[in-house]
Design a protein around this motif. Structure first.
Motif, PDB file in Angstrom:
ATOM      1  N   GLY A  83       3.832  -0.516 -16.310  1.00 40.83           N
ATOM      2  CA  GLY A  83       4.536   0.721 -15.720  1.00 40.83           C
ATOM      3  C   GLY A  83       3.772   1.496 -15.660  1.00 40.83           C
ATOM      4  N   TRP A  84       2.314   2.038 -16.986  1.00 46.34           N
ATOM      5  CA  TRP A  84       2.040   3.075 -16.099  1.00 46.34           C
ATOM      6  C   TRP A  84       0.758   2.325 -15.282  1.00 46.34           C
ATOM      7  CZ3 TRP A  84      -3.459   3.184 -16.627  1.00 46.34           C
ATOM      8  CH2 TRP A  84      -3.989   4.013 -16.655  1.00 46.34           C
ATOM      9  N   LEU A  85      -0.059   1.401 -14.175  1.00 47.17           N
ATOM     10  CA  LEU A  85      -0.775   1.394 -13.416  1.00 47.17           C
ATOM     11  C   LEU A  85       1.009   0.863 -12.481  1.00 47.17           C
ATOM     12  CD1 LEU A  85      -2.136  -1.723 -14.639  1.00 47.17           C
ATOM     13  CD2 LEU A  85      -3.349   0.554 -13.857  1.00 47.17           C
ATOM     14  N   ILE A  86       2.173   0.876 -12.226  1.00 48.37           N
ATOM     15  CA  ILE A  86       2.476   1.551 -11.700  1.00 48.37           C
ATOM     16  C   ILE A  86       2.504   3.060 -10.688  1.00 48.37           C
ATOM     17  CG2 ILE A  86       4.561   1.333 -10.703  1.00 48.37           C
ATOM     18  CD1 ILE A  86       5.775  -2.168 -11.913  1.00 48.37           C
ATOM     19  N   GLU A  87       2.615   3.259 -11.472  1.00 49.66           N
ATOM     20  CA  GLU A  87       2.491   5.122 -11.546  1.00 49.66           C
ATOM     21  C   GLU A  87       1.231   5.650 -10.493  1.00 49.66           C
ATOM     22  OE1 GLU A  87       5.325   6.998 -11.741  1.00 49.66           O
ATOM     23  OE2 GLU A  87       6.267   5.197 -12.402  1.00 49.66           O
ATOM     24  N   TYR A  88       0.329   4.873 -11.284  1.00 46.71           N
ATOM     25  CA  TYR A  88      -1.099   5.227 -10.187  1.00 46.71           C
ATOM     26  C   TYR A  88      -0.841   4.045  -8.568  1.00 46.71           C
ATOM     27  CZ  TYR A  88      -2.906   7.602 -13.485  1.00 46.71           C
ATOM     28  OH  TYR A  88      -3.274   9.287 -14.768  1.00 46.71           O
ATOM     29  N   ARG A  89      -0.692   3.272  -9.084  1.00 42.63           N
ATOM     30  CA  ARG A  89      -0.441   2.800  -7.551  1.00 42.63           C
ATOM     31  C   ARG A  89       0.160   2.921  -6.547  1.00 42.63           C
ATOM     32  NH1 ARG A  89       2.720  -3.260  -5.955  1.00 42.63           N
ATOM     33  NH2 ARG A  89       1.747  -3.777  -3.935  1.00 42.63           N
ATOM     34  N   LYS A  90       1.970   3.660  -7.074  1.00 43.94           N
ATOM     35  CA  LYS A  90       2.299   4.802  -5.972  1.00 43.94           C
ATOM     36  C   LYS A  90       1.898   5.897  -5.824  1.00 43.94           C
ATOM     37  CE  LYS A  90       6.750   4.078  -8.582  1.00 43.94           C
ATOM     38  NZ  LYS A  90       7.576   4.719  -9.525  1.00 43.94           N
ATOM     39  N   PHE A  91       0.742   6.747  -6.435  1.00 44.97           N
ATOM     40  CA  PHE A  91      -0.563   7.411  -6.438  1.00 44.97           C
ATOM     41  C   PHE A  91      -1.035   7.264  -4.809  1.00 44.97           C
ATOM     42  CE2 PHE A  91      -4.130   9.371  -6.982  1.00 44.97           C
ATOM     43  CZ  PHE A  91      -3.799  10.644  -5.862  1.00 44.97           C
ATOM     44  N   TRP A  92      -1.656   6.213  -5.560  1.00 37.23           N
ATOM     45  CA  TRP A  92      -2.945   5.435  -3.903  1.00 37.23           C
ATOM     46  C   TRP A  92      -2.192   4.739  -3.074  1.00 37.23           C
ATOM     47  CZ3 TRP A  92      -7.036   7.075  -3.973  1.00 37.23           C
ATOM     48  CH2 TRP A  92      -7.493   7.528  -5.495  1.00 37.23           C
ATOM     49  N   GLU A  93      -0.664   4.612  -3.078  1.00 38.12           N
ATOM     50  CA  GLU A  93       0.242   4.659  -1.318  1.00 38.12           C
ATOM     51  C   GLU A  93       1.014   5.778  -1.005  1.00 38.12           C
ATOM     52  OE1 GLU A  93       3.197   2.103  -3.230  1.00 38.12           O
ATOM     53  OE2 GLU A  93       1.960  -0.242  -3.231  1.00 38.12           O
ATOM     54  N   THR A  94       0.652   6.331  -1.866  1.00 39.77           N
ATOM     55  CA  THR A  94       1.309   7.883  -0.711  1.00 39.77           C
ATOM     56  C   THR A  94      -0.259   8.150  -0.142  1.00 39.77           C
ATOM     57  OG1 THR A  94       2.714   8.290  -2.266  1.00 39.77           O
ATOM     58  CG2 THR A  94       1.739  10.220  -1.800  1.00 39.77           C
ATOM     59  N   GLN A  95      -1.260   8.348  -1.019  1.00 41.49           N
ATOM     60  CA  GLN A  95      -2.785   8.938  -0.255  1.00 41.49           C
ATOM     61  C   GLN A  95      -3.173   7.887   0.986  1.00 41.49           C
ATOM     62  OE1 GLN A  95      -4.371  11.313  -1.546  1.00 41.49           O
ATOM     63  NE2 GLN A  95      -2.215  12.005  -2.543  1.00 41.49           N
ATOM     64  N   PHE A  96      -3.083   6.898   0.673  1.00 41.44           N
ATOM     65  CA  PHE A  96      -2.740   5.613   1.726  1.00 41.44           C
ATOM     66  C   PHE A  96      -2.518   6.141   3.001  1.00 41.44           C
ATOM     67  CE2 PHE A  96      -4.942   2.692  -1.107  1.00 41.44           C
ATOM     68  CZ  PHE A  96      -6.150   3.686  -1.112  1.00 41.44           C
ATOM     69  N   ASP A  97      -0.964   6.314   2.756  1.00 41.31           N
ATOM     70  CA  ASP A  97       0.129   6.875   3.611  1.00 41.31           C
ATOM     71  C   ASP A  97       0.039   7.558   4.587  1.00 41.31           C
ATOM     72  OD1 ASP A  97       1.351   4.592   3.228  1.00 41.31           O
ATOM     73  OD2 ASP A  97       2.756   5.579   1.420  1.00 41.31           O
ATOM     74  N   ASP A 101      -1.560   8.512   8.467  1.00 47.31           N
ATOM     75  CA  ASP A 101      -1.088   9.473   9.567  1.00 47.31           C
ATOM     76  C   ASP A 101      -2.322  10.090  10.053  1.00 47.31           C
ATOM     77  OD1 ASP A 101       1.162   8.542   8.349  1.00 47.31           O
ATOM     78  OD2 ASP A 101       1.589  10.440   7.466  1.00 47.31           O
ATOM     79  N   LEU A 102      -3.168  10.880   9.052  1.00 48.57           N
ATOM     80  CA  LEU A 102      -4.339  11.176   9.754  1.00 48.57           C
ATOM     81  C   LEU A 102      -4.842  10.675  10.677  1.00 48.57           C
ATOM     82  CD1 LEU A 102      -6.018  14.695   9.661  1.00 48.57           C
ATOM     83  CD2 LEU A 102      -7.077  12.363   7.291  1.00 48.57           C
ATOM     84  N   GLU A 105      -3.449  10.604  14.052  1.00 47.63           N
ATOM     85  CA  GLU A 105      -2.803  11.745  14.565  1.00 47.63           C
ATOM     86  C   GLU A 105      -4.668  12.026  15.191  1.00 47.63           C
ATOM     87  OE1 GLU A 105      -2.009  15.701  15.802  1.00 47.63           O
ATOM     88  OE2 GLU A 105      -1.129  14.011  15.121  1.00 47.63           O
ATOM     89  N   LEU A 106      -5.450  11.151  14.414  1.00 46.16           N
ATOM     90  CA  LEU A 106      -7.122  11.256  15.392  1.00 46.16           C
ATOM     91  C   LEU A 106      -7.287  11.051  16.563  1.00 46.16           C
ATOM     92  CD1 LEU A 106      -9.302  11.404  11.946  1.00 46.16           C
ATOM     93  CD2 LEU A 106      -9.297  13.387  13.696  1.00 46.16           C
ATOM     94  N   LYS A 107      -6.438   9.576  16.639  1.00 47.50           N
ATOM     95  CA  LYS A 107      -6.815   9.283  17.848  1.00 47.50           C
ATOM     96  C   LYS A 107      -5.726   9.429  18.669  1.00 47.50           C
ATOM     97  CE  LYS A 107      -6.705   4.437  14.714  1.00 47.50           C
ATOM     98  NZ  LYS A 107      -5.972   3.155  14.480  1.00 47.50           N
ATOM     99  N   ARG A 108      -4.589  10.085  18.781  1.00 46.43           N
ATOM    100  CA  ARG A 108      -3.560  10.690  19.310  1.00 46.43           C
ATOM    101  C   ARG A 108      -4.324  11.433  20.029  1.00 46.43           C
ATOM    102  NH1 ARG A 108      -0.500  14.855  19.937  1.00 46.43           N
ATOM    103  NH2 ARG A 108      -0.391  16.317  18.355  1.00 46.43           N
ATOM    104  N   LEU A 109      -5.130  12.184  19.194  1.00 49.41           N
ATOM    105  CA  LEU A 109      -5.967  13.451  19.436  1.00 49.41           C
ATOM    106  C   LEU A 109      -7.122  13.095  20.394  1.00 49.41           C
ATOM    107  CD1 LEU A 109      -5.856  15.844  17.175  1.00 49.41           C
ATOM    108  CD2 LEU A 109      -5.244  16.712  19.177  1.00 49.41           C
ATOM    109  N   GLU A 110      -7.710  12.190  20.263  1.00 51.68           N
ATOM    110  CA  GLU A 110      -9.153  11.314  20.886  1.00 51.68           C
ATOM    111  C   GLU A 110      -8.045  10.655  22.511  1.00 51.68           C
ATOM    112  OE1 GLU A 110     -11.376   7.469  20.548  1.00 51.68           O
ATOM    113  OE2 GLU A 110     -11.986   8.673  18.954  1.00 51.68           O
ATOM    114  N   ALA A 111      -7.129  10.150  22.432  1.00 51.98           N
ATOM    115  CA  ALA A 111      -6.645   9.670  23.769  1.00 51.98           C
ATOM    116  C   ALA A 111      -6.024  10.686  24.374  1.00 51.98           C
ATOM    117  CB  ALA A 111      -5.422   9.094  23.477  1.00 51.98           C
TER     118      ALA A 111
END
Length: 117
Positions: A83-97, A101-102, A105-111
């Protein structure tokens, strides 16, 4: 949420490959100290030290069956650590999401800037 001391004890117990192997064996069912010692080139006192660490962490319990003291897996601390590890997994999934997104956005701006040249 488990206490920091309980998590420390669980992760300390899991840090050793012999103790992880003992837990894997106990996941199949109860076993005596002698049965647990069989696959290891280790004395009974050596195995007993590992069992004490596992018992102190709450990962195993020892019963009494006549002359035999079978050991049994206690999964509660593993569930708490998971359960403790899952909370950190959620954190990292949010960071990766957010990173995805970034990058989008960079690909869109480049295009867009590539079309303007």
């Amino acid at each position: 949420m488990p206490s920091p001391a309980a998590l420390d004890a669980t992760f300390q117990a899991l840090a050793d490959p012999t103790r992880r192997a003992i837990l894997a064996r106990l996941a199949q069912g109860e076993a005596s100290v002698m049965e647990l010692a069989e696959p290891f080139a280790m004395s009974q006192p050596g195995i007993s030290k590992h069992l004490k660490v596992l018992e102190k962490a709450g990962l195993i319990s020892r019963g009494r069956d006549a002359q035999r003291r079978p050991c049994k897996l206690e999964a509660g601390p593993l569930a708490e650590a998971t359960g403790w590890l899952i909370e950190y997994r959620k954190f990292w999934e949010t960071q990766f999401d957010r990173l995805d997104d970034l990058l989008d956005e960079l690909k869109r701006l480049e295009a867009m800037t590539g079309k303007n040249n």
